[in-house]
Design an enzyme around this catalytic site. Sequence first.
Site, mmCIF file in Angstrom:
data_model
loop_
_atom_site.group_PDB
_atom_site.id
_atom_site.type_symbol
_atom_site.label_atom_id
_atom_site.label_comp_id
_atom_site.label_asym_id
_atom_site.label_seq_id
_atom_site.Cartn_x
_atom_site.Cartn_y
_atom_site.Cartn_z
ATOM 1 N N CYS A 24 0.870 -1.190 0.000
ATOM 2 C CA CYS A 24 0.000 0.000 0.000
ATOM 3 C C CYS A 24 0.902 1.233 0.000
ATOM 4 O O CYS A 24 2.102 1.129 -0.265
ATOM 5 C CB CYS A 24 -0.979 -0.014 1.162
ATOM 6 S SG CYS A 24 -0.210 -0.019 2.794
ATOM 7 N N ASN A 27 2.253 1.540 4.241
ATOM 8 C CA ASN A 27 2.636 0.273 4.910
ATOM 9 C C ASN A 27 2.392 0.344 6.418
ATOM 10 O O ASN A 27 3.103 -0.271 7.205
ATOM 11 C CB ASN A 27 4.096 -0.124 4.599
ATOM 12 C CG ASN A 27 4.472 -1.542 5.050
ATOM 13 O OD1 ASN A 27 5.592 -1.786 5.462
ATOM 14 N ND2 ASN A 27 3.559 -2.470 4.972
ATOM 15 N N CYS A 29 -1.282 0.782 7.359
ATOM 16 C CA CYS A 29 -2.715 0.464 7.526
ATOM 17 C C CYS A 29 -3.095 -0.786 6.739
ATOM 18 O O CYS A 29 -3.215 -1.875 7.297
ATOM 19 C CB CYS A 29 -3.593 1.647 7.104
ATOM 20 S SG CYS A 29 -3.382 3.114 8.133
ATOM 21 N N ARG A 30 -3.302 -0.641 5.429
ATOM 22 C CA ARG A 30 -3.895 -1.738 4.643
ATOM 23 C C ARG A 30 -2.989 -2.943 4.469
ATOM 24 O O ARG A 30 -3.407 -4.084 4.691
ATOM 25 C CB ARG A 30 -4.333 -1.200 3.263
ATOM 26 C CG ARG A 30 -5.462 -0.199 3.342
ATOM 27 C CD ARG A 30 -5.640 0.559 2.050
ATOM 28 N NE ARG A 30 -4.515 1.464 1.792
ATOM 29 C CZ ARG A 30 -4.359 2.170 0.700
ATOM 30 N NH1 ARG A 30 -5.257 2.078 -0.278
ATOM 31 N NH2 ARG A 30 -3.329 2.984 0.554
ATOM 32 N N SER A 31 -1.732 -2.718 4.031
ATOM 33 C CA SER A 31 -0.901 -3.900 3.724
ATOM 34 C C SER A 31 -0.456 -4.685 4.959
ATOM 35 O O SER A 31 -0.452 -5.921 4.923
ATOM 36 C CB SER A 31 0.279 -3.539 2.808
ATOM 37 O OG SER A 31 1.148 -2.612 3.406
ATOM 38 N N ASP A 142 -8.150 3.698 0.974
ATOM 39 C CA ASP A 142 -7.214 4.228 1.980
ATOM 40 C C ASP A 142 -8.000 4.721 3.198
ATOM 41 O O ASP A 142 -8.808 5.637 3.080
ATOM 42 C CB ASP A 142 -6.436 5.388 1.323
ATOM 43 C CG ASP A 142 -5.361 5.940 2.234
ATOM 44 O OD1 ASP A 142 -5.356 5.618 3.441
ATOM 45 O OD2 ASP A 142 -4.516 6.707 1.732
HETATM 46 P P1 4NP Z 1 -1.803 2.816 4.059
HETATM 47 O O1 4NP Z 1 -2.461 4.171 4.636
HETATM 48 O O2 4NP Z 1 -1.299 3.130 2.670
HETATM 49 O O3 4NP Z 1 -2.971 1.857 4.020
HETATM 50 O O4 4NP Z 1 -0.715 2.410 5.016
HETATM 51 C C1 4NP Z 1 -1.760 5.377 4.679
HETATM 52 C C2 4NP Z 1 -0.829 5.598 5.668
HETATM 53 C C3 4NP Z 1 -0.151 6.806 5.738
HETATM 54 C C4 4NP Z 1 -0.406 7.786 4.810
HETATM 55 C C5 4NP Z 1 -1.335 7.550 3.792
HETATM 56 C C6 4NP Z 1 -2.000 6.340 3.718
HETATM 57 N N1 4NP Z 1 0.263 9.012 4.903
HETATM 58 O O5 4NP Z 1 -0.032 9.905 4.071
HETATM 59 O O6 4NP Z 1 1.135 9.195 5.772
#
Ligand code: 4NP
Length: 170
Positions: A24, A27, A29-31, A142
Site C-alpha cells: 500500500c 505500509n 494500515c492496509r498492507s 485508503d
Molecule cells: P496505508 O495508509 O497506505 O494503508 O498504510 C496510509 C498511511 C499513511 C499515509 C497515507 C495512507 N500518509 O499519508 O502518511
Amino acid sequence: MESKKEKLVAQLRGKDKIKVLFVCLGNICRSPAAEGVLRSIVHENGMDARWEIDSAGTSRYHIGDLPDNRMRVHARRRGYELNHRCRQVQPYDFDDFDIIVPMDASNEANLKRIAPSLEAEGKIVPMIEWVNAATRHDCIPDPYYDGAEGFETVLDLLEDGCANMFNEMN
Ligand code: 4NP
C-alpha cells in the site's frame, strides 16, 4: 482469455512455497493488515511452512514504524496482532516474491514503474481482484483520513480477499 490472475494462480497452485507481498502507500494500515489476516488463515490451516507473507509501502513516510494505532485496534478486535515494521518496496522484491498485491490503482502504478521486467510485472495482481463479495469498492480504500468505518471496511474486504487467495492456491 486467461486473466493475469488466473495465469498466476495456475502457476502457483500445488507449489511447495508461495511468497506473497502486500503493498500500500504507507505500509501502516492496509498492507500490514492484509499480512496479518492472511497469516492468521494460513496458521489456522496448519500451512505456515508453505506460505511466506510480507508487506511494504511505496512511500518512505513511515519506515521503521509499527502499524497505525487505529488499524492495530480494529485488527486486534478481530483477533489479529499487527507487529510488522514498515519498509519501502524495492525492485528486488520482484525477485523474492511470487505475487505482489497492491491495494489501489496508485500503488499498482507505482509498482509497475519499479518492476524490473515484464515477467516481474506479471506478478502484480490487485487485492480487489481476490475479493468475491459484492462491493461498491473498486480497490481497498485508503482509511488513513477516515473514521472507524474505513478501517472496518478494509478488514471486511481483506478477510474475504485473503480467504479466496488461500483457497484458490490450494
Ligand atoms: P496505508 O495508509 O497506505 O494503508 O498504510 C496510509 C498511511 C499513511 C499515509 C497515507 C495512507 N500518509 O499519508 O502518511
